[in-house]
Design a protein around this motif. Structure first.
Motif, PDB file in Angstrom:
ATOM      1  N   LEU A 225      50.275  39.280  -5.309  1.00  0.00           N
ATOM      2  CA  LEU A 225      50.972  38.304  -4.479  1.00  0.00           C
ATOM      3  C   LEU A 225      51.624  37.270  -5.377  1.00  0.00           C
ATOM      4  O   LEU A 225      51.018  36.788  -6.327  1.00  0.00           O
ATOM      5  N   ASP A 226      52.847  36.931  -5.083  1.00  0.00           N
ATOM      6  CA  ASP A 226      53.565  35.889  -5.818  1.00  0.00           C
ATOM      7  C   ASP A 226      53.289  34.569  -5.105  1.00  0.00           C
ATOM      8  O   ASP A 226      53.814  34.340  -4.007  1.00  0.00           O
ATOM      9  N   PRO A 227      52.476  33.693  -5.684  1.00  0.00           N
ATOM     10  CA  PRO A 227      52.106  32.460  -4.988  1.00  0.00           C
ATOM     11  C   PRO A 227      53.265  31.485  -4.784  1.00  0.00           C
ATOM     12  O   PRO A 227      53.215  30.654  -3.888  1.00  0.00           O
ATOM     13  N   VAL A 228      54.303  31.608  -5.577  1.00  0.00           N
ATOM     14  CA  VAL A 228      55.454  30.714  -5.435  1.00  0.00           C
ATOM     15  C   VAL A 228      56.289  31.085  -4.211  1.00  0.00           C
ATOM     16  O   VAL A 228      56.856  30.224  -3.538  1.00  0.00           O
ATOM     17  N   HIS A 229      56.346  32.373  -3.900  1.00  0.00           N
ATOM     18  CA  HIS A 229      57.198  32.854  -2.817  1.00  0.00           C
ATOM     19  C   HIS A 229      56.407  33.370  -1.622  1.00  0.00           C
ATOM     20  O   HIS A 229      56.939  34.144  -0.819  1.00  0.00           O
ATOM     21  N   SER A 230      55.149  32.989  -1.490  1.00  0.00           N
ATOM     22  CA  SER A 230      54.307  33.434  -0.375  1.00  0.00           C
ATOM     23  C   SER A 230      53.651  32.231   0.280  1.00  0.00           C
ATOM     24  O   SER A 230      53.315  31.255  -0.394  1.00  0.00           O
ATOM     25  N   PHE A 231      53.477  32.300   1.594  1.00  0.00           N
ATOM     26  CA  PHE A 231      52.755  31.245   2.303  1.00  0.00           C
ATOM     27  C   PHE A 231      52.236  31.766   3.629  1.00  0.00           C
ATOM     28  O   PHE A 231      52.695  32.774   4.142  1.00  0.00           O
TER      29      PHE A 231
ATOM     30  N   ARG B 131      53.158  22.156  20.097  1.00  0.00           N
ATOM     31  CA  ARG B 131      52.612  23.053  19.083  1.00  0.00           C
ATOM     32  C   ARG B 131      52.631  22.311  17.749  1.00  0.00           C
ATOM     33  O   ARG B 131      53.653  21.767  17.356  1.00  0.00           O
ATOM     34  N   VAL B 132      51.501  22.301  17.082  1.00  0.00           N
ATOM     35  CA  VAL B 132      51.408  21.732  15.744  1.00  0.00           C
ATOM     36  C   VAL B 132      51.466  22.888  14.766  1.00  0.00           C
ATOM     37  O   VAL B 132      50.767  23.896  14.930  1.00  0.00           O
ATOM     38  N   ARG B 133      52.300  22.751  13.752  1.00  0.00           N
ATOM     39  CA  ARG B 133      52.458  23.791  12.739  1.00  0.00           C
ATOM     40  C   ARG B 133      52.016  23.264  11.388  1.00  0.00           C
ATOM     41  O   ARG B 133      52.128  22.076  11.107  1.00  0.00           O
ATOM     42  N   GLY B 134      51.546  24.172  10.585  1.00  0.00           N
ATOM     43  CA  GLY B 134      51.164  23.813   9.233  1.00  0.00           C
ATOM     44  C   GLY B 134      51.253  25.026   8.335  1.00  0.00           C
ATOM     45  O   GLY B 134      51.495  26.142   8.805  1.00  0.00           O
ATOM     46  N   THR B 135      51.070  24.792   7.046  1.00  0.00           N
ATOM     47  CA  THR B 135      51.119  25.884   6.078  1.00  0.00           C
ATOM     48  C   THR B 135      49.983  25.768   5.076  1.00  0.00           C
ATOM     49  O   THR B 135      49.435  24.700   4.847  1.00  0.00           O
ATOM     50  N   PHE B 136      49.661  26.904   4.520  1.00  0.00           N
ATOM     51  CA  PHE B 136      48.813  27.012   3.338  1.00  0.00           C
ATOM     52  C   PHE B 136      49.700  27.632   2.273  1.00  0.00           C
ATOM     53  O   PHE B 136      50.211  28.742   2.451  1.00  0.00           O
TER      54      PHE B 136
ATOM     55  N   SER C 127      46.131  52.552   1.724  1.00  0.00           N
ATOM     56  CA  SER C 127      46.454  51.325   0.996  1.00  0.00           C
ATOM     57  C   SER C 127      45.460  50.229   1.346  1.00  0.00           C
ATOM     58  O   SER C 127      44.774  50.297   2.368  1.00  0.00           O
ATOM     59  N   SER C 128      45.392  49.197   0.488  1.00  0.00           N
ATOM     60  CA  SER C 128      44.463  48.098   0.757  1.00  0.00           C
ATOM     61  C   SER C 128      45.061  46.766   0.331  1.00  0.00           C
ATOM     62  O   SER C 128      45.977  46.706  -0.492  1.00  0.00           O
ATOM     63  N   VAL C 129      44.499  45.700   0.906  1.00  0.00           N
ATOM     64  CA  VAL C 129      44.925  44.331   0.626  1.00  0.00           C
ATOM     65  C   VAL C 129      43.685  43.479   0.418  1.00  0.00           C
ATOM     66  O   VAL C 129      42.723  43.578   1.176  1.00  0.00           O
ATOM     67  N   GLN C 130      43.713  42.650  -0.617  1.00  0.00           N
ATOM     68  CA  GLN C 130      42.686  41.630  -0.855  1.00  0.00           C
ATOM     69  C   GLN C 130      43.449  40.322  -1.049  1.00  0.00           C
ATOM     70  O   GLN C 130      44.369  40.269  -1.864  1.00  0.00           O
ATOM     71  N   ALA C 131      43.077  39.285  -0.317  1.00  0.00           N
ATOM     72  CA  ALA C 131      43.797  38.018  -0.438  1.00  0.00           C
ATOM     73  C   ALA C 131      42.844  36.837  -0.338  1.00  0.00           C
ATOM     74  O   ALA C 131      41.803  36.920   0.314  1.00  0.00           O
ATOM     75  N   GLN C 132      43.238  35.761  -0.997  1.00  0.00           N
ATOM     76  CA  GLN C 132      42.502  34.506  -0.946  1.00  0.00           C
ATOM     77  C   GLN C 132      43.481  33.423  -0.513  1.00  0.00           C
ATOM     78  O   GLN C 132      44.635  33.406  -0.928  1.00  0.00           O
ATOM     79  N   ILE C 133      42.970  32.491   0.308  1.00  0.00           N
ATOM     80  CA  ILE C 133      43.759  31.374   0.808  1.00  0.00           C
ATOM     81  C   ILE C 133      43.069  30.092   0.365  1.00  0.00           C
ATOM     82  O   ILE C 133      41.909  29.855   0.732  1.00  0.00           O
ATOM     83  N   ASP C 134      43.752  29.295  -0.421  1.00  0.00           N
ATOM     84  CA  ASP C 134      43.208  28.014  -0.867  1.00  0.00           C
ATOM     85  C   ASP C 134      43.355  27.016   0.278  1.00  0.00           C
ATOM     86  O   ASP C 134      44.446  26.509   0.549  1.00  0.00           O
ATOM     87  N   VAL C 135      42.249  26.760   0.974  1.00  0.00           N
ATOM     88  CA  VAL C 135      42.260  25.906   2.158  1.00  0.00           C
ATOM     89  C   VAL C 135      42.690  24.481   1.815  1.00  0.00           C
ATOM     90  O   VAL C 135      43.266  23.780   2.646  1.00  0.00           O
ATOM     91  N   THR C 136      42.464  24.062   0.581  1.00  0.00           N
ATOM     92  CA  THR C 136      42.829  22.690   0.201  1.00  0.00           C
ATOM     93  C   THR C 136      44.341  22.481   0.167  1.00  0.00           C
ATOM     94  O   THR C 136      44.797  21.334   0.124  1.00  0.00           O
ATOM     95  N   THR C 137      45.140  23.570   0.207  1.00  0.00           N
ATOM     96  CA  THR C 137      46.596  23.440   0.182  1.00  0.00           C
ATOM     97  C   THR C 137      47.194  23.251   1.579  1.00  0.00           C
ATOM     98  O   THR C 137      48.415  23.218   1.723  1.00  0.00           O
ATOM     99  N   LEU C 138      46.360  23.100   2.590  1.00  0.00           N
ATOM    100  CA  LEU C 138      46.815  22.907   3.964  1.00  0.00           C
ATOM    101  C   LEU C 138      47.755  21.718   4.051  1.00  0.00           C
ATOM    102  O   LEU C 138      47.489  20.654   3.493  1.00  0.00           O
ATOM    103  N   SER C 139      48.875  21.888   4.765  1.00  0.00           N
ATOM    104  CA  SER C 139      49.818  20.792   4.969  1.00  0.00           C
ATOM    105  C   SER C 139      50.475  20.934   6.336  1.00  0.00           C
ATOM    106  O   SER C 139      51.004  21.995   6.668  1.00  0.00           O
TER     107      SER C 139
END
Length: 178
Positions: A12-18, A29-34, A50-62
């Protein structure tokens, strides 16, 4: 319709993914991003393997409102101090016309639940550096209370102010690993 997705391991490219979320709050509706996403995809010749493994840094919530963001990171909601990372691990992929249904286990606040995402392939190609990239968009709906994200306030006897259903959209760009 057949979709040609090249096999291989992709980061995953963290710069171009959210990940974007939207939930009901009093009539709007309230919207936010990680923005802090990481992980990889293993694209098999047989796409169903195929498979996917992903991590979401919850502290990046905005959400664009710092006081609300701090509250959402608190123990009332995501409890980011004790659970700074949410994870997703796929368990199955089923082609369905021009989309895929991706099943997997989502873990938030230490609670794991099965979820299903609708995934669409956005395209692929080489970037200006010669790196091979692919893009995907995924959609899903989760119950935040199923993960222990229960914070909510209301007047005594009144309606809940925040809806339980949360829509999620992931915009993902990946880079083939060597």
């Amino acid at each position: 319709m057949s979709i040609d997705i090249p096999a291989g391991r992709y980061a995953l490219d963290p710069v171009h993914s959210f990940l974007q979320f939207a939930t009901h709050f009093v009539g709007a509706r309230v919207r936010g991003t990680f923005r802090g996403l990481s992980g990889h995809l293993e694209i098999a010749e047989d796409l169903t393997k195929s498979s996917v493994q992903a991590q979401i840094d919850v502290t990046t919530l905005s959400t664009g409102v710092s006081a609300r963001d701090d509250h959402l990171r608190s123990a009332d909601y995501f409890d980011a101090a004790n659970h700074p990372v949410a994870t997703f691990a796929s368990s199955g992929l089923v082609p369905d016309g021009d989309r895929f249904l991706l099943a997997g286990d989502l873990t938030i606040r230490g609670t794991t639940r099965s979820v299903e995402l609708e995934v669409r392939f956005s395209g692929d190609g080489e970037d200006q550096t010669g790196a091979f990239r692919m893009g995907f968009t995924a959609y899903g709906r989760v119950s935040r209370s199923a993960f222990g994200v229960n914070g909510n306030v209301s007047k005594v006897g009144g309606p809940l102010l925040i809806g339980d259903t949360t829509d999620i959209t992931l915009e993902l760009q990946t880079t083939r690993e060597s």
